[in-house]
Design an enzyme around this catalytic site. Sequence first.
Site, PDB file in Angstrom:
ATOM      1  N   ARG A 132      43.938  28.839  44.954  1.00 29.49           N
ATOM      2  CA  ARG A 132      45.106  29.178  44.119  1.00 29.49           C
ATOM      3  C   ARG A 132      45.685  30.623  44.976  1.00 29.49           C
ATOM      4  NH1 ARG A 132      43.163  30.378  38.064  1.00 29.49           N
ATOM      5  NH2 ARG A 132      45.096  31.804  38.029  1.00 29.49           N
ATOM      6  N   CYS A 149      44.264  39.298  38.598  1.00 30.84           N
ATOM      7  CA  CYS A 149      43.771  38.186  39.096  1.00 30.84           C
ATOM      8  C   CYS A 149      44.690  37.413  38.087  1.00 30.84           C
ATOM      9  CB  CYS A 149      42.895  37.626  37.850  1.00 30.84           C
ATOM     10  SG  CYS A 149      42.945  38.763  36.181  1.00 30.84           S
TER      11      CYS A 149
END
Length: 293
Positions: free
Chosen positions: A187, A246
């Site tokens: 990601r 995050c």
Amino acid sequence: MNATDKPDAGNAPFVSADWLKENIDTPDLVVVDGSYYLAAMNRDAEAEFLAAHIPGAVRFDIDSIKDLANPLPHMIPSAEDFASAVGAKGINDDSRIVVYDGAGLFSAPRVWWMFTIFGARNVSILEGGFPAWRAADGSIEEGPARPRQPARFTARLDREAVADLPRIEAALADPTIQVVDARSAARFRGEAPEPRAGLPSGHMPGSVNLPHTEVVEDGFLKDPQSIQDALRRHGIDPTKPVITSCGSGVSAAILSLAFMRIGHPPQALFDGSWTEWASREDAPIGTGDPSTR
């Protein structure tokens, strides 16, 4: 042993399942189920709580105790709203709070962080979470949370512990500050999709990647040496200021715990994290492996 006693100060802020079994009936102890799961996990935190939870536990849903006016996921609420929500669950200024989640160590750190930044004086995380409780033959309760007498919790937000977008932009431009992203490497590099529809993957230019899975093993935070090894692999210097990030401010709290374990607590956590950054039309997005800062 009183619930205010910590069995192992070197393991703070964790308590073991055995400690919790010994202290479960202490009057000032409040056990908090802070379970939350991403859609890809195919788990229902509310249903799992009704099916089985630690006796006397109250439910803390980060998608309910949040800033309801903010479209971003589970952003922290105001101090007034936080105090009202946890007070309604019978949590007061003197409560000994123990947070756990059903994954072992995933969302409990976020709930622990929220209590901490709002001034809770005595809050811990159950090491290994609900799986460790079951493994220790802890008793199980079914159904809704037991009613608790409403209490007064005094919430005072530590604003320095919460990074907003302008602070992150300034940190990314400052070579002495490290913005450390807990998402998966794929990601971070822009090679795997984000769990939220329509949100591009990639990273904030100038940030560094430390997947939270590299500091957790079988639902337990790894030992200090293993955490130090992971930091070295990713070119992160724990002696320099750190802001954790995050996808939406959940697994960033796991990294915050990891830095605490090695004696270098981070400056702050980016509450909006990647979701806030990448939701802007003009957001600069990096892909691939960034060079070490």
